[in-house]
Motif scaffolding. Structure first.
Motif, PDB file in Angstrom:
ATOM      1  N   MET A  24     -33.767   4.028 -29.452  1.00 27.87           N
ATOM      2  CA  MET A  24     -33.039   2.593 -28.816  1.00 27.87           C
ATOM      3  C   MET A  24     -31.893   3.073 -29.063  1.00 27.87           C
ATOM      4  O   MET A  24     -31.273   2.894 -27.894  1.00 27.87           O
ATOM      5  CB  MET A  24     -34.000   1.864 -29.432  1.00 27.87           C
ATOM      6  N   ILE A  25     -31.319   4.000 -30.033  1.00 27.89           N
ATOM      7  CA  ILE A  25     -29.883   3.411 -30.173  1.00 27.89           C
ATOM      8  C   ILE A  25     -29.575   5.362 -29.419  1.00 27.89           C
ATOM      9  O   ILE A  25     -28.089   4.685 -28.748  1.00 27.89           O
ATOM     10  CB  ILE A  25     -29.736   3.969 -31.432  1.00 27.89           C
ATOM     11  N   THR A  26     -30.006   6.792 -29.407  1.00 25.78           N
ATOM     12  CA  THR A  26     -29.637   6.748 -28.236  1.00 25.78           C
ATOM     13  C   THR A  26     -29.863   6.641 -27.199  1.00 25.78           C
ATOM     14  O   THR A  26     -28.279   6.725 -26.385  1.00 25.78           O
ATOM     15  CB  THR A  26     -30.757   7.978 -28.717  1.00 25.78           C
ATOM     16  N   LEU A  27     -30.657   6.159 -26.575  1.00 24.08           N
ATOM     17  CA  LEU A  27     -30.595   5.721 -24.933  1.00 24.08           C
ATOM     18  C   LEU A  27     -29.523   4.633 -25.139  1.00 24.08           C
ATOM     19  O   LEU A  27     -28.759   4.504 -23.517  1.00 24.08           O
ATOM     20  CB  LEU A  27     -31.668   5.022 -24.697  1.00 24.08           C
ATOM     21  N   THR A  28     -29.172   4.102 -25.651  1.00 28.35           N
ATOM     22  CA  THR A  28     -27.590   2.537 -25.764  1.00 28.35           C
ATOM     23  C   THR A  28     -26.743   3.831 -24.957  1.00 28.35           C
ATOM     24  O   THR A  28     -25.738   3.074 -24.304  1.00 28.35           O
ATOM     25  CB  THR A  28     -27.873   2.123 -26.778  1.00 28.35           C
ATOM     26  N   ALA A  29     -26.053   4.375 -25.824  1.00 32.85           N
ATOM     27  CA  ALA A  29     -24.770   5.229 -26.678  1.00 32.85           C
ATOM     28  C   ALA A  29     -25.017   5.795 -25.045  1.00 32.85           C
ATOM     29  O   ALA A  29     -23.753   6.806 -24.758  1.00 32.85           O
ATOM     30  CB  ALA A  29     -25.064   6.524 -27.570  1.00 32.85           C
ATOM     31  N   PRO A  80     -34.545  10.014 -43.095  1.00 31.18           N
ATOM     32  CA  PRO A  80     -35.494   8.645 -42.811  1.00 31.18           C
ATOM     33  C   PRO A  80     -35.614   7.144 -42.523  1.00 31.18           C
ATOM     34  O   PRO A  80     -36.125   6.485 -42.730  1.00 31.18           O
ATOM     35  CB  PRO A  80     -36.590   9.144 -44.151  1.00 31.18           C
ATOM     36  N   THR A  81     -33.924   7.494 -42.918  1.00 31.97           N
ATOM     37  CA  THR A  81     -33.127   5.869 -42.764  1.00 31.97           C
ATOM     38  C   THR A  81     -34.078   4.805 -41.697  1.00 31.97           C
ATOM     39  O   THR A  81     -34.001   3.547 -41.535  1.00 31.97           O
ATOM     40  CB  THR A  81     -31.999   5.616 -42.902  1.00 31.97           C
ATOM     41  N   LEU A  82     -33.904   5.479 -40.531  1.00 33.41           N
ATOM     42  CA  LEU A  82     -34.259   5.236 -39.941  1.00 33.41           C
ATOM     43  C   LEU A  82     -36.290   5.558 -39.095  1.00 33.41           C
ATOM     44  O   LEU A  82     -35.588   6.477 -38.886  1.00 33.41           O
ATOM     45  CB  LEU A  82     -33.232   5.368 -38.286  1.00 33.41           C
TER      46      LEU A  82
END
Length: 376
Positions: A309-314, A300-302
């Motif tokens: 958004m993080i996954t798209l960038t990676a 639940p931290t994010l």
């Protein structure tokens, strides 16, 4: 150094992880868990403890006429000293009886329970009185010679555990025999509320599967797993099978992970992935559901939109454009607008490179157009 008024113990895993206590069998030590505890400590703060007079625990923690309730009190004193209020628990034989005692008499402390090669009773007091008398008179050397036959299937042994048996304190061992002889909790099993797993060694002569079945039939919602090729000390003889059963019971990551995976990626995608699953890929699919979706995406931290958004960038950074298409759809499902997805991809142009972002925009545009056509 452990306080000599407390059970000796060994802690492994992150201090912030959910606590999991592991209890040993009579005559063994915390080394019984050597092939299981390190794996469990990936997701739990694992605390293995030694019986009085076994391993590193002081012999005078119990005396003649001891009960399983006395041992349970020692376990609670240990957890109190460690600042552990609630915990999961797994125990073998006498250690399993301690778990049942905790579940019945201290339900507020127990989150979940696994009872391994154990019983709600140990065939009355007479055989244990006889063994205790023999040990007090003759010591443990002769009894240790029969450990392999009582603990393992023919041809298997763990010399370190047999040596632990041989070097245990006779008086403390005899007091543990007293506890086993007096233990009978059958009339209270139906009061157990903690989620309970029973694990039986199919070749176990000491606590045959019928003993575990009796508990499973009485404890509401309990489940039973029988392990082929295992005798009384199943965690030492069949550690992989015991580990798999304990992970499924204590972690619950695969079913929870599958639920989150469906929420993020959609039923259609997950159904296709499951339909393509083969025996060769089954473990990988389980890994994805248990680790990526059951641990990371459920943290639940994010928020999920932030994870998208993080996954798209990676994925752009590594050029995984097939995966990118899937996660553009997931990002929409997680609440991102087309404009926000575009902003993420524009950010990747700066840090991942214009060619990578160019390819990513092409993929995202195609996916968003398909969604528009589908009326999503």
């Amino acid at each position: 150094m452990t306080d000599k008024k407390l059970l000796d113990h060994r802690a492994e895993g992150p201090v912030t992880a959910p606590p999991l206590l592991l209890g040993p069998s009579l005559g063994s030590s915390s080394a019984l868990w050597d092939k299981v505890a390190p794996e469990l400590s990936v997701t739990h703060r694992v605390i293995r403890w030694d019986l009085p007079g076994h391993g590193g625990s002081a012999a005078d923690l119990i005396g003649p006429g001891a009960t399983v309730a006395d041992l349970a009190d020692l376990v609670l004193a240990l957890t109190d000293s460690l600042g552990v209020d609630r915990f999961a628990y797994a125990g073998v034989s006498l250690g399993g009886a301690v778990g049942l005692q905790l579940a019945v008499h201290h339900p507020e402390r127990l989150d979940s329970l696994a009872v391994i090669c154990s019983s709600a009773h140990f065939n009355g007091s007479k055989p244990w009185e006889e063994r205790a008398e023999t040990v007090r008179r003759e010591g443990l050397a002769a009894l240790a010679e029969t450990a392999n036959a009582r603990w393992f299937t023919p041809g298997f042994t763990v010399p370190e555990l047999v040596e632990d048996h041989r070097t245990a304190d006779p008086e403390a061992y005899a007091a543990c025999c007293d506890a086993l002889g007096a233990f009978d909790i059958r009339d209270r099993l139906e009061t157990i509320e903690a989620p309970t797993l029973l694990i039986a060694g199919r070749e176990d002569p000491a606590t045959p599967p019928a003993h575990l079945r009796e508990i499973a039939d009485a404890v509401p919602g309990a489940s039973l797993t029988e392990i082929a090729g295992a005798s009384h000390l199943a965690p030492a003889e069949r550690p992989e099978a015991v580990l798999a059963a304990l992970r499924g019971h204590f972690d619950g990551y695969t079913p929870r992970g599958m639920e989150v995976r469906r929420q993020v990626l959609g039923d259609a995608h997950v159904d296709r992935a499951q339909a393509r699953q083969t025996p060769f890929t089954a473990r990988f699919q389980d890994f994805i559901s248990r680790y990526a979706w059951g641990e990371i995406w459920t943290d639940p931290t994010l928020a999920r939109r932030e994870r998208s958004m993080i996954t798209l960038t990676a994925l752009v950074a590594h050029g995984h454009y097939d995966e990118l298409a899937m996660h553009v759809r997931a990002a929409r499902r997680n609440g991102l607008t087309p404009e926000e997805i575009g902003a993420v991809l524009l950010q990747t142009a700066v840090y991942c490179g214009v060619p990578a972002a160019n390819s990513a925009f092409a993929v995202a545009q195609r996916v968003l157009a398909e969604e528009d056509a589908e009326g999503v």
